[in-house]
Enzyme design. Structure first.
Site, PDB file in Angstrom:
ATOM      1  N   LYS A  54       4.840  -6.975  -2.549  1.00 50.58           N
ATOM      2  CA  LYS A  54       3.649  -6.468  -1.849  1.00 50.58           C
ATOM      3  C   LYS A  54       3.150  -7.499  -0.831  1.00 50.58           C
ATOM      4  O   LYS A  54       2.814  -7.158   0.306  1.00 50.58           O
ATOM      5  CB  LYS A  54       2.546  -6.133  -2.864  1.00 50.58           C
ATOM      6  N   GLN A  98      -3.129  -6.463 -10.155  1.00 57.08           N
ATOM      7  CA  GLN A  98      -1.885  -5.924 -10.701  1.00 57.08           C
ATOM      8  C   GLN A  98      -2.044  -5.622 -12.198  1.00 57.08           C
ATOM      9  O   GLN A  98      -2.561  -6.444 -12.955  1.00 57.08           O
ATOM     10  CB  GLN A  98      -0.729  -6.918 -10.472  1.00 57.08           C
ATOM     11  N   ASP A 121      -6.135   0.293  -4.464  1.00 56.42           N
ATOM     12  CA  ASP A 121      -5.297   1.040  -5.406  1.00 56.42           C
ATOM     13  C   ASP A 121      -5.892   2.406  -5.768  1.00 56.42           C
ATOM     14  O   ASP A 121      -5.218   3.235  -6.380  1.00 56.42           O
ATOM     15  CB  ASP A 121      -5.128   0.237  -6.705  1.00 56.42           C
TER      16      ASP A 121
HETATM   17  N1  GUN Z   1       1.166  -1.564 -12.177  1.00 59.22           N
HETATM   18  C1  GUN Z   1       2.081  -0.583 -12.057  1.00 59.22           C
HETATM   19  N2  GUN Z   1       1.863   0.136 -10.942  1.00 59.22           N
HETATM   20  C2  GUN Z   1       0.786  -0.405 -10.343  1.00 59.22           C
HETATM   21  C3  GUN Z   1       0.070  -0.098  -9.137  1.00 59.22           C
HETATM   22  O1  GUN Z   1       0.376   0.831  -8.384  1.00 59.22           O
HETATM   23  N3  GUN Z   1      -0.982  -0.905  -8.872  1.00 59.22           N
HETATM   24  C4  GUN Z   1      -1.350  -1.926  -9.686  1.00 59.22           C
HETATM   25  N4  GUN Z   1      -2.417  -2.640  -9.355  1.00 59.22           N
HETATM   26  N5  GUN Z   1      -0.717  -2.221 -10.804  1.00 59.22           N
HETATM   27  C5  GUN Z   1       0.346  -1.470 -11.119  1.00 59.22           C
END
Ligand code: GUN
Length: 286
Positions: A54, A98, A121
């Site tokens: 990311k 995350q 998110d």
């Molecule tokens: N863990 C698994 N998928 C995601 C996501 O799309 N965003 C975040 N923040 N954590 C995750």
């Protein structure tokens, strides 16, 4: 029928290229550089890799990254203090925490601490509620990417029978809502669903996010269906596979997304898009 591939990797790259141009233009026009605060707690190798990807994508698009790596012993109070700091930082337009978080931390409390207008998110209850109404500030990245992948096939969503396998807050539920908003007739299946294979066979659009390697077999898929595989499962031999048995299913489906190279890259592209849109909103640009 041999399915055509939904190439998430290529689609994501073209979106990222466009965002890079848009970011440069926004910066030239208004002096604003979109910024993402990325917070990773602990040393989970998969999460570590996701955050790395990311951040790399942000750098390539010209998005500023405020990187925070915290130890697995971090307390909830420490994490909340950091979130307060990035909430108040005008250079930050999007905040990524995350998941999953270590056991001593209540994810719900943490996600609610993120300012809704920086919630890249789309996990804050405010944005979840707005999503139900079809007017979220931020649409969760993976579901948003899934819809773009389906749209990229040129197949209509409206009027179709869609089945979503999995009911998680991150993928299954928001994907079902987005499909509903596009006038699909949506069924959500899960571990307690009776006749799950029969429900899947009815699907003209099948989104699989159940977290079990090769769970969907060829006989569970309708001829010509659009199949999107959200699964990311590491086998003992180190191989990465989805929730769909790719070979047999691709003989029946009309379209299928691969793992890797399907949904994963799109999730990242959508995070960049959400951060960019947030930066524009903060500048009063629609
Ligand atoms: N863990 C698994 N998928 C995601 C996501 O799309 N965003 C975040 N923040 N954590 C995750």
């Amino acid at each position: 029928m041999a399915a055509r591939l939904i190439d998430g990797k290529a689609l994501a790259q073209s979106i990222r290229d466009q965002i890079a141009k848009d970011v440069a233009e926004l910066h030239a026009r208004s002096g604003i550089r979109p910024g993402l605060a990325a917070i990773l707690v602990g040393e989970d190798p998969a999460s570590n890799l996701y955050v790395k990807h990311k951040e790399k994508a942000c750098h390539e698009a010209g998005i500023y990254v405020d990187d925070h790596r915290l130890s697995s012993a971090t307390t909830q109070a420490e994490l909340l203090a950091l979130i307060e700091k990035v909430n108040a930082d005008p250079k930050v337009h999007g905040i990524l925490v995350q998941l999953p978080l270590p056991k001593q931390i209540d994810s719900k409390v943490v996600l609610e601490a993120v300012l809704p207008h920086k919630d890249a998110d789309g996990f804050h209850p405010y944005n979840v509620g707005r999503l139900v109404e079809g007017m979220a500030l931020f649409t969760p990245c993976t579901p948003k990417g899934i819809i773009k992948m389906i749209e990229s096939t040129g197949e209509a969503i409206e009027g179709k029978r869609a089945v979503v396998l999995g009911r998680s807050n991150i993928v299954g539920k928001p994907t079902a809502l987005l499909l509903m908003h596009r006038n699909a007739t949506v069924t959500v299946c899960h571990s307690k669903t009776k006749d799950l294979a029969a429900r899947c066979r009815e699907a003209e659009i099948l989104v699989v996010a159940i977290g079990k390697p090769k769970f969907v077999t060829g006989d569970m898929v309708r001829e010509g269906a659009v199949v999107v595989d959200v699964g990311v499962n590491r086998l003992e031999d180190g191989k990465l596979v989805g929730d769909v048995e790719f070979g047999p299913v691709s003989e029946r489906a009309g379209w299928i997304s691969p793992v890797p190279g399907g949904v994963g890259p799109m999730t990242i592209a959508m995070l960049l898009e959400n951060t960019f849109e947030s930066a524009k909103r903060s500048a009063g640009i629609a």
